[in-house]
Design a protein around this motif. Structure first.
Motif, PDB file in Angstrom:
ATOM      1  N   SER A  11     -11.428   3.825  -6.421  1.00  0.00           N
ATOM      2  CA  SER A  11     -11.270   3.339  -5.051  1.00  0.00           C
ATOM      3  C   SER A  11      -9.918   3.761  -4.503  1.00  0.00           C
ATOM      4  O   SER A  11      -9.004   4.109  -5.253  1.00  0.00           O
ATOM      5  CB  SER A  11     -11.403   1.809  -4.977  1.00  0.00           C
ATOM      6  OG  SER A  11     -10.335   1.185  -5.663  1.00  0.00           O
ATOM      7  N   GLY A  12      -9.803   3.734  -3.192  1.00  0.00           N
ATOM      8  CA  GLY A  12      -8.523   3.969  -2.530  1.00  0.00           C
ATOM      9  C   GLY A  12      -7.896   5.306  -2.859  1.00  0.00           C
ATOM     10  O   GLY A  12      -8.558   6.352  -2.867  1.00  0.00           O
ATOM     11  N   ILE A  13      -6.602   5.270  -3.147  1.00  0.00           N
ATOM     12  CA  ILE A  13      -5.860   6.485  -3.478  1.00  0.00           C
ATOM     13  C   ILE A  13      -6.429   7.146  -4.727  1.00  0.00           C
ATOM     14  O   ILE A  13      -6.535   8.371  -4.809  1.00  0.00           O
ATOM     15  CB  ILE A  13      -4.369   6.153  -3.652  1.00  0.00           C
ATOM     16  CG1 ILE A  13      -3.757   5.766  -2.297  1.00  0.00           C
ATOM     17  CG2 ILE A  13      -3.605   7.329  -4.264  1.00  0.00           C
ATOM     18  CD1 ILE A  13      -2.359   5.179  -2.406  1.00  0.00           C
ATOM     19  N   ALA A  16      -9.655   9.039  -3.838  1.00  0.00           N
ATOM     20  CA  ALA A  16      -9.334  10.244  -3.076  1.00  0.00           C
ATOM     21  C   ALA A  16      -8.748  11.320  -3.983  1.00  0.00           C
ATOM     22  O   ALA A  16      -9.044  12.512  -3.838  1.00  0.00           O
ATOM     23  CB  ALA A  16      -8.358   9.904  -1.955  1.00  0.00           C
ATOM     24  N   ASP A  32     -11.321   2.745 -14.216  1.00  0.00           N
ATOM     25  CA  ASP A  32     -11.131   1.628 -13.291  1.00  0.00           C
ATOM     26  C   ASP A  32     -11.656   0.358 -13.955  1.00  0.00           C
ATOM     27  O   ASP A  32     -12.607   0.422 -14.741  1.00  0.00           O
ATOM     28  CB  ASP A  32     -11.879   1.904 -11.984  1.00  0.00           C
ATOM     29  CG  ASP A  32     -11.327   1.129 -10.807  1.00  0.00           C
ATOM     30  OD1 ASP A  32     -10.736   1.766  -9.916  1.00  0.00           O
ATOM     31  OD2 ASP A  32     -11.491  -0.109 -10.781  1.00  0.00           O
ATOM     32  N   SER A  85      -2.635   5.296 -10.991  1.00  0.00           N
ATOM     33  CA  SER A  85      -2.870   4.702  -9.680  1.00  0.00           C
ATOM     34  C   SER A  85      -3.340   3.260  -9.756  1.00  0.00           C
ATOM     35  O   SER A  85      -3.390   2.575  -8.736  1.00  0.00           O
ATOM     36  CB  SER A  85      -3.904   5.539  -8.910  1.00  0.00           C
ATOM     37  OG  SER A  85      -4.054   5.092  -7.589  1.00  0.00           O
ATOM     38  N   ILE A 183      -0.988   2.574   3.528  1.00  0.00           N
ATOM     39  CA  ILE A 183      -2.126   3.482   3.415  1.00  0.00           C
ATOM     40  C   ILE A 183      -3.414   2.680   3.588  1.00  0.00           C
ATOM     41  O   ILE A 183      -3.542   1.571   3.062  1.00  0.00           O
ATOM     42  CB  ILE A 183      -2.142   4.195   2.042  1.00  0.00           C
ATOM     43  CG1 ILE A 183      -0.794   4.879   1.759  1.00  0.00           C
ATOM     44  CG2 ILE A 183      -3.286   5.208   1.978  1.00  0.00           C
ATOM     45  CD1 ILE A 183      -0.412   5.971   2.725  1.00  0.00           C
ATOM     46  N   GLU A 184      -4.366   3.251   4.300  1.00  0.00           N
ATOM     47  CA  GLU A 184      -5.639   2.569   4.555  1.00  0.00           C
ATOM     48  C   GLU A 184      -6.511   2.595   3.299  1.00  0.00           C
ATOM     49  O   GLU A 184      -7.310   3.492   3.093  1.00  0.00           O
ATOM     50  CB  GLU A 184      -6.371   3.235   5.717  1.00  0.00           C
ATOM     51  CG  GLU A 184      -5.694   3.072   7.065  1.00  0.00           C
ATOM     52  CD  GLU A 184      -5.813   1.667   7.642  1.00  0.00           C
ATOM     53  OE1 GLU A 184      -6.327   0.769   6.934  1.00  0.00           O
ATOM     54  OE2 GLU A 184      -5.391   1.472   8.789  1.00  0.00           O
ATOM     55  N   THR A 185      -6.333   1.591   2.441  1.00  0.00           N
ATOM     56  CA  THR A 185      -7.113   1.449   1.221  1.00  0.00           C
ATOM     57  C   THR A 185      -7.810   0.091   1.221  1.00  0.00           C
ATOM     58  O   THR A 185      -7.457  -0.801   2.004  1.00  0.00           O
ATOM     59  CB  THR A 185      -6.209   1.532  -0.018  1.00  0.00           C
ATOM     60  OG1 THR A 185      -5.339   0.391  -0.030  1.00  0.00           O
ATOM     61  CG2 THR A 185      -5.389   2.815  -0.025  1.00  0.00           C
ATOM     62  N   PRO A 186      -8.796  -0.112   0.339  1.00  0.00           N
ATOM     63  CA  PRO A 186      -9.423  -1.439   0.251  1.00  0.00           C
ATOM     64  C   PRO A 186      -8.413  -2.547  -0.056  1.00  0.00           C
ATOM     65  O   PRO A 186      -8.539  -3.667   0.460  1.00  0.00           O
ATOM     66  CB  PRO A 186     -10.431  -1.257  -0.887  1.00  0.00           C
ATOM     67  CG  PRO A 186     -10.786   0.189  -0.840  1.00  0.00           C
ATOM     68  CD  PRO A 186      -9.503   0.891  -0.479  1.00  0.00           C
ATOM     69  N   PRO A 212      -5.728   7.825   2.372  1.00  0.00           N
ATOM     70  CA  PRO A 212      -5.696   8.150   0.943  1.00  0.00           C
ATOM     71  C   PRO A 212      -5.643   9.643   0.655  1.00  0.00           C
ATOM     72  O   PRO A 212      -4.971  10.082  -0.286  1.00  0.00           O
ATOM     73  CB  PRO A 212      -6.997   7.515   0.421  1.00  0.00           C
ATOM     74  CG  PRO A 212      -7.225   6.352   1.328  1.00  0.00           C
ATOM     75  CD  PRO A 212      -6.781   6.825   2.685  1.00  0.00           C
ATOM     76  N   ASP A 213      -6.337  10.458   1.473  1.00  0.00           N
ATOM     77  CA  ASP A 213      -6.324  11.904   1.246  1.00  0.00           C
ATOM     78  C   ASP A 213      -4.920  12.489   1.381  1.00  0.00           C
ATOM     79  O   ASP A 213      -4.600  13.504   0.738  1.00  0.00           O
ATOM     80  CB  ASP A 213      -7.252  12.607   2.233  1.00  0.00           C
ATOM     81  CG  ASP A 213      -8.729  12.379   1.906  1.00  0.00           C
ATOM     82  OD1 ASP A 213      -9.023  11.898   0.801  1.00  0.00           O
ATOM     83  OD2 ASP A 213      -9.576  12.690   2.770  1.00  0.00           O
TER      84      ASP A 213
END
Length: 252
Positions: A11-13, A16, A32, A85, A183-186, A212-213
């Motif tokens: 998920s998230g970073i 990506a 994860d 991460s 950063i736009e992550t969950p 994230p990208d």
């Protein structure tokens, strides 16, 4: 073919980064602790199934980490890259931060990154080296309110990165840190209130959250021995200019 381990890779970073590394020809083990996120990632990354392993992992378990690294090196490796991460944080005032929460955040963010890095570096040492990228935060560089535990953990990651870079250089292992801004992550979606968002938009010179990208592309650069062969021990803030800013012009 190069093999990378990405923790928090579903998920998230982390997701990506997993996607970008696959596109660039890496084999990736995305680890994860969230089974639902792993299932979701499996669907999103099905086109690269032959290059990808999705593994449930608690980075605070030394035994689980050692097993994952050994299995990767023996049947999917050799390991050339690691991205730490996996992590979590809370926006909580200093007086409301409990010792238990402080320990939990450090257990995942610092000790987890150490355990994965140590196991992977031992494997890299035997196969000619590699690169490790730790994910910190701008909150580990400056004093953001509400980040007593989280900021302290990310500051520790930055310091750990520098020591690792010095000690592992003779083994051809480079170690760097990426310090994202908002950063736009969950995770961010879950903890950033409208008030917090307004504060970031007001103080980030680029007046927006990152994606994230945008972090993944920086990680990819630091992992690549062709593009970043002489870069080690560095902390690169990917933050829209946040840590560089002072007084800003009014918006509009």
């Amino acid at each position: 073919m190069r093999t990378a381990i990405v923790t928090g890779g579903a998920s998230g970073i982390g997701l990506a980064t997993t996607r970008l590394l696959l596109e660039e020809g890496w084999r990736v083990v995305a680890a994860d602790r969230n089974p639902a996120a792993l299932d979701d990632a499996r669907g999103k990354l099905s086109a690269a199934a032959d290059q990808l392993r999705l593994v449930e992992l608690d980075v605070t378990s030394e035994e689980a980490v050692d097993t994952l690294v050994a299995d990767t090196a023996s049947s999917f490796g050799p390991i050339g890259g690691v991205v730490n991460s996996a992590g979590f944080g809370r926006d909580i005032p200093f007086f409301d931060t409990t010792p238990d929460l402080f320990r939990q955040i450090h257990e995942v963010n610092v000790i987890g990154a150490f355990l994965v890095s140590r196991a992977a570096a031992l494997a890299m040492r035997e196969t000619g080296g590699g690169a490790i990228v730790n994910i910190a935060s701008v909150s580990g560089m400056i004093g953001n309110i509400g980040r007593t535990a989280y900021g302290a953990s990310k500051g520790a990651v930055i310091a750990m990165t520098k020591v690792m870079a010095v000690e592992l250089a003779p083994h051809a292992i480079r170690v760097n840190t990426v310090a994202p801004g908002p950063i736009e992550t969950p995770l961010v979606a879950a903890v950033h209130t409208p008030e917090i968002r307004e504060g970031w938009h007001r103080t980030v010179p680029m007046r927006r959250y990152g994606m994230p990208d945008e972090i993944a592309s920086t990680i990819s650069f630091l992992l690549d021995d062709r593009r970043a062969s002489y870069v080690t021990g560095q902390t690169l803030a990917v933050d829209g200019g946040f840590v560089a800013s002072g007084l800003l012009a009014p918006e509009g």
